[in-house]
Write an enzyme that holds these catalytic residues in place. Structure first.
Site, PDB file in Angstrom:
ATOM      1  N   LYS A 104      -0.372   4.846   4.635  1.00  0.00           N
ATOM      2  CA  LYS A 104      -1.257   3.720   5.343  1.00  0.00           C
ATOM      3  C   LYS A 104      -0.117   3.354   6.311  1.00  0.00           C
ATOM      4  O   LYS A 104       0.984   2.789   6.189  1.00  0.00           O
ATOM      5  CB  LYS A 104      -1.383   2.705   4.470  1.00  0.00           C
ATOM      6  CG  LYS A 104      -2.506   1.595   5.088  1.00  0.00           C
ATOM      7  CD  LYS A 104      -3.202   0.493   4.061  1.00  0.00           C
ATOM      8  CE  LYS A 104      -3.906  -0.535   4.802  1.00  0.00           C
ATOM      9  NZ  LYS A 104      -5.157   0.163   5.181  1.00  0.00           N
ATOM     10  N   HIS A 145       0.658  -1.169  -0.023  1.00  0.00           N
ATOM     11  CA  HIS A 145      -0.049   0.170  -0.108  1.00  0.00           C
ATOM     12  C   HIS A 145       0.833   1.202  -0.229  1.00  0.00           C
ATOM     13  O   HIS A 145       2.203   1.150   0.383  1.00  0.00           O
ATOM     14  CB  HIS A 145      -0.947  -0.013   1.340  1.00  0.00           C
ATOM     15  CG  HIS A 145      -2.110  -0.804   0.836  1.00  0.00           C
ATOM     16  ND1 HIS A 145      -2.283  -2.266   1.593  1.00  0.00           N
ATOM     17  CD2 HIS A 145      -3.248  -0.717   0.602  1.00  0.00           C
ATOM     18  CE1 HIS A 145      -3.308  -2.693   1.251  1.00  0.00           C
ATOM     19  NE2 HIS A 145      -4.054  -1.681   0.675  1.00  0.00           N
TER      20      HIS A 145
END
Length: 237
Positions: A139, A135
């Site tokens: 995040k 990601h």
């Protein structure tokens, strides 16, 4: 349909755009600086609230929405360990929450494939299984909620794996690795490796649009249903 948004970051803005394109009305937008709007008549008029915030705020947001008689669709993760039983009890008593770690239609399909493949691979112990998720650098939680859901699906179906874990070499555990780089929306990969060959399945999101569309579709479904709802209820697989 009248929709309230709880959380107005990148995902909230994309949900707003797609909801309007599908003919829905956004009656309230609540973010960190206007929490008092939970008590507004505009919020109370919503058929469904779509909630994408931080794990530490999610459960309190559900309570505030339910107090106004508003059903909730939520993609927030990280609250279930502490408040899972509370939410299940509330939904058994008439409240409504549609929760998913990932609302992408493609991820729902990928999850179904993951479950089916794990069931097959339970019969072939020569294959070891591991997972990897990637990601964007913003995040902070790891592994992702989607990765946890996929891992739990595998552990439930493969007898030789007792649980999942990060940074493990224990063969009884499903290893889940995480990578954070650039602006990657989300990549999830499951690998079954043996001496003879490697079987890999991957879902690679091109953008957040698929997540946002899925959340709006979930809101449309939630407006007509009640209780604790999931992607499996909506897609029937």
């Amino acid at each position: 349909m009248k929709i309230a948004l709880i959380g107005y970051g990148k995902m909230g803005k994309m949900i707003e755009q797609i909801a309007r394109e599908r003919g829905h009305e956004i009656v309230s937008i609540i973010d960190i600086d206007n929490q008092q709007d939970f008590d507004s008549p505009e919020f109370a008029s919503a058929d469904v609230a779509i909630e994408f915030t931080a794990p530490q705020a999610a459960y309190a947001n559900y309570l505030k929405a339910w107090a106004k008689g508003v059903k909730v669709v939520s993609g927030s993760t990280g609250w279930m360990k502490e408040h899972g039983n509370d939410v299940r009890q509330a939904c058994a008593n008439g409240k409504t929450l549609f929760w998913a770690s990932n609302f992408s239609i493609g991820v729902a399909i990928f999850s179904a494939v993951n479950r089916y493949l794990a069931k097959i691979m339970n019969e072939f112990p020569q294959y070891d299984v591991e997972m990897e998720e990637t990601h964007h650098v913003h995040k902070l939680d790891h592994p992702s909620g989607t990765a946890i859901t996929l891992a739990e699906e595998i552990v439930e179906r493969i007898d030789r794996k007792t649980a999942w874990a990060e940074d493990t070499t224990d063969p009884s555990l499903l290893r889940v690795d995480n990578i954070r780089r650039g602006e990657v929306p989300g990549i999830h990969t499951v690998r079954y490796d043996s001496d003879a060959d490697l079987i890999t399945i991957t879902h690679d999101a091109h953008s957040r649009k698929g997540f946002a569309l899925g959340a709006v579709l979930a809101a449309e479904y939630t407006a007509q249903h009640q209780g604790l709802l999931t992607i499996s209820d909506m897609f029937k697989f």
